[in-house]
Design a protein around this motif. Structure first.
Motif, PDB file in Angstrom:
ATOM      1  N   GLU A  62       0.972  -1.198   0.073  1.00  0.00           N
ATOM      2  CA  GLU A  62      -0.140   0.000   0.048  1.00  0.00           C
ATOM      3  C   GLU A  62       0.921   1.159  -0.163  1.00  0.00           C
ATOM      4  O   GLU A  62       1.700   1.439   1.043  1.00  0.00           O
ATOM      5  CB  GLU A  62      -0.712   0.005   1.242  1.00  0.00           C
ATOM      6  CG  GLU A  62      -1.691   1.495   1.404  1.00  0.00           C
ATOM      7  CD  GLU A  62      -2.430   1.660   0.040  1.00  0.00           C
ATOM      8  OE1 GLU A  62      -2.333   2.892  -0.255  1.00  0.00           O
ATOM      9  OE2 GLU A  62      -3.321   0.876  -0.567  1.00  0.00           O
ATOM     10  N   PRO A  63       0.706   2.017  -1.129  1.00  0.00           N
ATOM     11  CA  PRO A  63       1.826   3.044  -1.143  1.00  0.00           C
ATOM     12  C   PRO A  63       1.389   4.564  -0.575  1.00  0.00           C
ATOM     13  O   PRO A  63       2.334   5.343  -0.238  1.00  0.00           O
ATOM     14  CB  PRO A  63       1.992   3.382  -2.723  1.00  0.00           C
ATOM     15  CG  PRO A  63       0.617   3.067  -3.197  1.00  0.00           C
ATOM     16  CD  PRO A  63       0.148   1.754  -2.273  1.00  0.00           C
ATOM     17  N   HIS A  84       3.902  -3.425   3.450  1.00  0.00           N
ATOM     18  CA  HIS A  84       5.102  -2.452   2.835  1.00  0.00           C
ATOM     19  C   HIS A  84       4.557  -1.321   2.155  1.00  0.00           C
ATOM     20  O   HIS A  84       3.564  -1.182   1.472  1.00  0.00           O
ATOM     21  CB  HIS A  84       5.575  -3.499   1.248  1.00  0.00           C
ATOM     22  CG  HIS A  84       6.048  -4.705   2.063  1.00  0.00           C
ATOM     23  ND1 HIS A  84       7.173  -5.179   2.375  1.00  0.00           N
ATOM     24  CD2 HIS A  84       5.424  -6.056   2.120  1.00  0.00           C
ATOM     25  CE1 HIS A  84       7.272  -6.426   2.737  1.00  0.00           C
ATOM     26  NE2 HIS A  84       6.106  -7.016   2.575  1.00  0.00           N
ATOM     27  N   GLU A  85       5.283  -0.261   2.533  1.00  0.00           N
ATOM     28  CA  GLU A  85       4.869   1.044   2.041  1.00  0.00           C
ATOM     29  C   GLU A  85       5.206   1.528   0.518  1.00  0.00           C
ATOM     30  O   GLU A  85       6.065   2.396   0.181  1.00  0.00           O
ATOM     31  CB  GLU A  85       5.168   2.216   2.914  1.00  0.00           C
ATOM     32  CG  GLU A  85       4.502   3.698   2.479  1.00  0.00           C
ATOM     33  CD  GLU A  85       4.885   4.548   3.834  1.00  0.00           C
ATOM     34  OE1 GLU A  85       4.939   5.918   3.313  1.00  0.00           O
ATOM     35  OE2 GLU A  85       5.062   4.340   4.808  1.00  0.00           O
ATOM     36  N   PHE A  86       4.702   0.632  -0.398  1.00  0.00           N
ATOM     37  CA  PHE A  86       5.303   0.967  -1.929  1.00  0.00           C
ATOM     38  C   PHE A  86       4.288   0.191  -2.741  1.00  0.00           C
ATOM     39  O   PHE A  86       3.435  -0.549  -2.153  1.00  0.00           O
ATOM     40  CB  PHE A  86       6.742   0.689  -1.962  1.00  0.00           C
ATOM     41  CG  PHE A  86       7.027  -0.824  -1.981  1.00  0.00           C
ATOM     42  CD1 PHE A  86       6.717  -1.874  -2.689  1.00  0.00           C
ATOM     43  CD2 PHE A  86       7.885  -0.770  -0.622  1.00  0.00           C
ATOM     44  CE1 PHE A  86       7.208  -2.956  -2.457  1.00  0.00           C
ATOM     45  CE2 PHE A  86       8.400  -2.275  -0.455  1.00  0.00           C
ATOM     46  CZ  PHE A  86       8.079  -3.327  -1.235  1.00  0.00           C
ATOM     47  N   ALA A  87       4.170   0.669  -3.982  1.00  0.00           N
ATOM     48  CA  ALA A  87       3.284  -0.155  -4.707  1.00  0.00           C
ATOM     49  C   ALA A  87       4.266  -1.004  -5.665  1.00  0.00           C
ATOM     50  O   ALA A  87       5.318  -1.029  -5.819  1.00  0.00           O
ATOM     51  CB  ALA A  87       2.588   0.976  -5.778  1.00  0.00           C
ATOM     52  N   LEU A  88       3.614  -1.830  -6.105  1.00  0.00           N
ATOM     53  CA  LEU A  88       4.304  -3.041  -7.094  1.00  0.00           C
ATOM     54  C   LEU A  88       3.890  -2.822  -8.565  1.00  0.00           C
ATOM     55  O   LEU A  88       2.612  -2.356  -8.750  1.00  0.00           O
ATOM     56  CB  LEU A  88       3.652  -4.544  -6.799  1.00  0.00           C
ATOM     57  CG  LEU A  88       4.073  -4.839  -5.415  1.00  0.00           C
ATOM     58  CD1 LEU A  88       3.610  -6.533  -5.281  1.00  0.00           C
ATOM     59  CD2 LEU A  88       5.544  -5.249  -5.177  1.00  0.00           C
ATOM     60  N   GLY A  89       5.055  -2.643  -9.070  1.00  0.00           N
ATOM     61  CA  GLY A  89       4.764  -2.280 -10.820  1.00  0.00           C
ATOM     62  C   GLY A  89       5.840  -2.827 -11.515  1.00  0.00           C
ATOM     63  O   GLY A  89       6.432  -3.801 -11.287  1.00  0.00           O
ATOM     64  N   VAL A 117       4.625   8.766  -4.468  1.00  0.00           N
ATOM     65  CA  VAL A 117       4.497   7.157  -3.790  1.00  0.00           C
ATOM     66  C   VAL A 117       5.913   6.542  -4.411  1.00  0.00           C
ATOM     67  O   VAL A 117       6.167   6.833  -5.555  1.00  0.00           O
ATOM     68  CB  VAL A 117       3.288   6.569  -3.825  1.00  0.00           C
ATOM     69  CG1 VAL A 117       2.050   7.298  -3.166  1.00  0.00           C
ATOM     70  CG2 VAL A 117       3.022   6.274  -5.111  1.00  0.00           C
ATOM     71  N   ARG A 118       6.231   5.692  -3.767  1.00  0.00           N
ATOM     72  CA  ARG A 118       7.172   4.650  -4.134  1.00  0.00           C
ATOM     73  C   ARG A 118       6.695   3.554  -4.872  1.00  0.00           C
ATOM     74  O   ARG A 118       5.541   3.014  -4.654  1.00  0.00           O
ATOM     75  CB  ARG A 118       7.951   3.959  -2.993  1.00  0.00           C
ATOM     76  CG  ARG A 118       9.027   5.233  -2.231  1.00  0.00           C
ATOM     77  CD  ARG A 118       9.721   4.159  -1.321  1.00  0.00           C
ATOM     78  NE  ARG A 118      10.742   3.296  -1.659  1.00  0.00           N
ATOM     79  CZ  ARG A 118      10.977   2.300  -1.074  1.00  0.00           C
ATOM     80  NH1 ARG A 118      10.382   1.923   0.204  1.00  0.00           N
ATOM     81  NH2 ARG A 118      11.583   1.250  -1.542  1.00  0.00           N
ATOM     82  N   VAL A 119       7.428   3.172  -6.006  1.00  0.00           N
ATOM     83  CA  VAL A 119       6.971   1.717  -6.882  1.00  0.00           C
ATOM     84  C   VAL A 119       8.009   0.964  -6.895  1.00  0.00           C
ATOM     85  O   VAL A 119       9.350   1.471  -7.261  1.00  0.00           O
ATOM     86  CB  VAL A 119       6.357   2.437  -8.134  1.00  0.00           C
ATOM     87  CG1 VAL A 119       5.925   1.142  -8.902  1.00  0.00           C
ATOM     88  CG2 VAL A 119       5.254   3.267  -8.104  1.00  0.00           C
ATOM     89  N   ARG A 120       8.086  -0.162  -6.862  1.00  0.00           N
ATOM     90  CA  ARG A 120       9.061  -1.288  -6.807  1.00  0.00           C
ATOM     91  C   ARG A 120       8.691  -2.106  -7.924  1.00  0.00           C
ATOM     92  O   ARG A 120       7.553  -2.811  -7.917  1.00  0.00           O
ATOM     93  CB  ARG A 120       9.484  -1.743  -5.642  1.00  0.00           C
ATOM     94  CG  ARG A 120      10.195  -0.936  -4.549  1.00  0.00           C
ATOM     95  CD  ARG A 120      10.679  -1.499  -3.479  1.00  0.00           C
ATOM     96  NE  ARG A 120      11.672  -2.558  -3.788  1.00  0.00           N
ATOM     97  CZ  ARG A 120      12.296  -3.300  -2.929  1.00  0.00           C
ATOM     98  NH1 ARG A 120      11.863  -3.423  -1.722  1.00  0.00           N
ATOM     99  NH2 ARG A 120      13.168  -4.171  -3.604  1.00  0.00           N
ATOM    100  N   GLU A 121       9.714  -2.765  -8.807  1.00  0.00           N
ATOM    101  CA  GLU A 121       9.444  -3.640  -9.756  1.00  0.00           C
ATOM    102  C   GLU A 121       9.239  -4.938  -8.987  1.00  0.00           C
ATOM    103  O   GLU A 121       9.851  -5.460  -8.043  1.00  0.00           O
ATOM    104  CB  GLU A 121      10.717  -3.648 -10.733  1.00  0.00           C
ATOM    105  CG  GLU A 121      10.612  -4.836 -11.722  1.00  0.00           C
ATOM    106  CD  GLU A 121      11.219  -6.196 -11.717  1.00  0.00           C
ATOM    107  OE1 GLU A 121      10.282  -6.882 -11.914  1.00  0.00           O
ATOM    108  OE2 GLU A 121      11.966  -6.454 -10.786  1.00  0.00           O
TER     109      GLU A 121
END
Length: 699
Positions: A62-63, A84-89, A117-121
């Motif tokens: 959840e970002p 986890h404070e980021f989005a999956l992308g 917001v943060r996004v992580r692969e």
């Protein structure tokens, strides 16, 4: 007026509520050891229900900071749940998100309600968490699901997920089409267990086979071939594995495949050959070759993965490495002494073109190293998990492989058994890996004659391609893919009753491929069903019925089938098969006059099938399911367009051909063409009398 898909979505929501759909979202075969992803978790309400019911491991993504904080507070006392404070992308970085509670989205909204917001692969997150399998993944990310799911499919990561609970969002003009495309690709690996359009749907992974291998179809293999090997982590992990093998080799205990690699190069008898390794990875094979041969070689390494080449250049800076595909080598004809295909053929879905390219570039020898081969089973595509990613493997039928070598002017001089690799548990026969040393024969300056979609009608002097080979000498090929031959390598290209099976918008690309492989002055010969002739015959039959001529009703009915059935059929054979299954076939002489005497064999098979059945054409019968219809219509049997002399000539001109002329079955620019028996039979009769024949030249 509402669009159809809007009505469908409203009906799906009504059914969801009436059928207690929320319970479906919680009913899964999970245990306390299962792993669950909640992608777009908001404050974690759904995850809390899953945790309470199963007590499993859950990762929430959840970002939005406020929502993430509430989720963390909710699960503060549960060590099996991580927030986890980021989005999956699809890539790592940052994105602006529009805040709107449960509907917060990357799309829409104004500037004053956005937050970065943060996004992580997603692949890197799986690696970091040490996960190769996720039992259940819920995805509710307000439109971003399209990109994420397409990325999982393209990269091969989709195999890591068991159940996928997805909420698609109708927020784009092409949302309906993209959802359908994703569903079609998901269907290759997962089964849909419930479906409420644009509300919720679930897809469950079919059980993988033992040892992590799974048989897949070629289209999926082609999709996956653009994925796993391109990731930097795969390059690093493979290098680590082979670094250990190189250490063993230097200490005097080389593995069998490294020994065979050196022996095959030594067997060429060339003192200091120029060697191009195709599929070099990090370049470790060059180290193994020089160590065992005790001398340097003129080496260039090629790999299609930028990550592999970057690693190779960093670890072995004194060697030359290039980014290049096995199917399009960056060298002129006969430019290098030896093309060494270093274990890459087993990962090259378009292996036919890779062999053709190797033969084109090599001056003296081609070596195909550690190729998994089958004796009885046709060439088979597999998916497996290796180096943390889903990768494609190809096990090649050995008879087909030897045919390909001969076709492209390669003579096998010596073979070696390489490392054990038995997939009998999956394929039903033992497999082995072999290395082939092939000498390059004198190349025909005149070029190949190429027959595309040859069926059962081909000649040994031609290179013959078909999607379902009828003989070992026929090369398997799908015409939706690039032709497996080099530019300008053919003197003549021929295809009969192939073009009409392609959508009109793809026909130009196919003819461009034909033009590409033809040399200047090369001949293209095309045979298609003649739309003009068929329409004239149909109109004449209507007139004959009006005049009350004998047999006109039968002619009219047959021509209706001939004209319409192959466009509209939803199962193999369609109404034409049922028409042929009648015994006797009405006005059989006229039917054979239209489509050729060879159709008689088809009638015999149809009549044998029809005995004891209600086989009358046009009778009411159960319709196949929509999924069955879609699979069938994508299979290549149906006609997707038709041509007359004007439209075909126009298409050929648009594709860049000149000298466009209509032919009879026994006329051609090519002297002696009729001797090959492709358009005429031994008695001189036309094989397919319903055809329009045209030829053209490549300028």
């Amino acid at each position: 007026m509402k669009l159809f898909h809007e009505v469908e979505e409203a009906e799906a929501l009504r059914r969801w509520r009436a059928e207690n759909g929320e319970e479906l979202r919680l009913d899964y075969p999970l245990t306390a050891d299962s792993v669950v992803f909640d992608v777009g978790a908001y404050t974690g309400e759904w995850a809390a229900d899953i945790a309470e019911r199963y007590g499993c491991f859950i990762h929430l993504f959840e970002p939005v900071p406020d929502s993430c904080a509430q989720a963390r507070q909710r699960f503060a006392g549960n060590p099996k749940v991580r927030v986890h404070e980021f989005a999956l992308g699809v890539r790592t970085g940052f994105a602006d998100i529009h805040l709107n509670g449960t509907g917060s989205s990357l799309f829409g909204g104004g500037e004053d309600d956005r937050v970065q917001v943060r996004v992580r692969e997603i692949g890197s997150v799986l690696d970091e968490l040490g996960l190769s399998h996720v039992d259940l993944c819920k995805i509710n990310i307000e439109g971003a699901e399209f990109d994420l799911l397409e990325y999982l499919l393209d990269s091969g990561l989709m195999v890591a997920f068991g159940d996928l609970q997805i909420q698609f969002h109708d927020v784009f003009a092409d949302a309906v089409a993209r959802r359908r495309a994703i569903q079609a690709r998901l269907g290759e690996t997962h089964d849909q267990t419930y479906n409420y359009a644009f509300v919720w749907e679930n897809w469950r992974r079919r059980q993988p086979t033992a040892n992590g291998h799974e048989i897949i179809e070629r289209p999926l293999a082609l999709d996956m071939s653009r994925g796993g090997w391109l990731f930097p982590d795969v390059a690093e992990r493979q290098e680590q594995a082979f670094a250990h093998l190189l250490e063993q080799m230097r200490s005097g205990s080389p593995r069998r495949d490294l020994v065979v690699a050196a022996e095959s190069l030594a067997a060429t008898g060339l003192d200091r050959p120029s060697v191009v390794e195709v599929g070099c990875a990090s370049g470790y094979v060059a180290d193994a070759l020089e160590h065992q041969l005790g001398r340097s070689i003129g080496y260039i390494g090629l790999d299609s993965s930028v990550a592999m080449i970057d690693l190779a250049r960093r670890l072995r800076p004194k060697r030359e490495f290039l980014v290049s595909s096995a199917t399009a080598l960056p060298f002129a004809d006969d430019e290098v002494d030896v093309v060494f295909n270093g274990v890459s053929l087993m990962h090259t879905v378009d292996y036919v073109r890779a062999i053709a390219e190797a033969a084109r570039v090599a001056r003296a020898y081609c070596i195909f190293h550690t190729v998994p081969v089958l004796e009885r089973r046709p060439t088979t595509y597999l998916r497996k998990l290796a180096y943390g990613r889903a990768l494609v493997e190809v096990c090649v039928n050995e008879a087909e492989l030897l045919t390909l070598f001969e076709t492209f002017g390669l003579r096998v001089e010596q073979t070696w058994d390489s490392i054990p690799y038995d997939l009998g548990f999956l394929l039903g026969e033992s497999t082995r890996t072999r290395t082939y040393l092939c000498a390059v024969e004198a190349k025909a300056a005149a070029g190949f004659r190429l027959n595309i979609g040859c069926g059962e009608h081909f000649h040994a002097d031609w290179v013959n391609l078909d999607i379902a080979p009828s003989a070992p000498s026929v090369i398997r090929h799908d015409v939706s893919e690039a032709l497996p031959l080099a530019d300008g390598s053919c003197r003549m290209v021929y295809h009969s009753h192939v073009l009409e099976h392609l959508p009109r918008h793809q026909a130009g690309d196919f003819l461009a491929e034909c033009r590409r492989v033809l040399r200047p002055g090369g001949i293209l010969r095309v045979a298609v069903p003649d739309l003009e002739s068929l329409c004239r015959a149909y109109v004449n039959a209507v007139d004959d019925v009006d005049r009350g001529e004998a047999g006109a009703e039968d002619r009219h009915q047959w021509l209706s089938v001939e004209l319409i059935d192959q466009f509209t059929r939803e199962e193999s054979g369609g109404e034409m098969w049922r028409y042929w299954a009648q015994d006797p076939v009405p006005n059989v002489e006229y039917v054979l006059e239209r489509v050729g005497a060879e159709a008689g064999r088809g009638m015999e098979r149809a009549q044998a099938w029809g005995r004891g059945r209600d086989i009358r054409p046009f009778q009411r019968r159960p319709r196949p399911s929509p999924a069955q219809v879609e699979r069938f219509r994508r299979g290549g049997e149906v006609h997707l367009w038709m041509y007359d002399r004007l439209s075909l000539a126009r298409l050929l001109a648009e594709a860049g051909f000149t000298g466009i002329v209509r032919r009879s079955a026994d006329q051609s620019y090519a002297v002696g063409f009729s001797d090959y028996g492709l358009d005429t039979l031994a008695d001189g009769a036309v094989r397919k009398p319903d055809s329009l024949f045209m030829e053209a030249l490549r300028p």
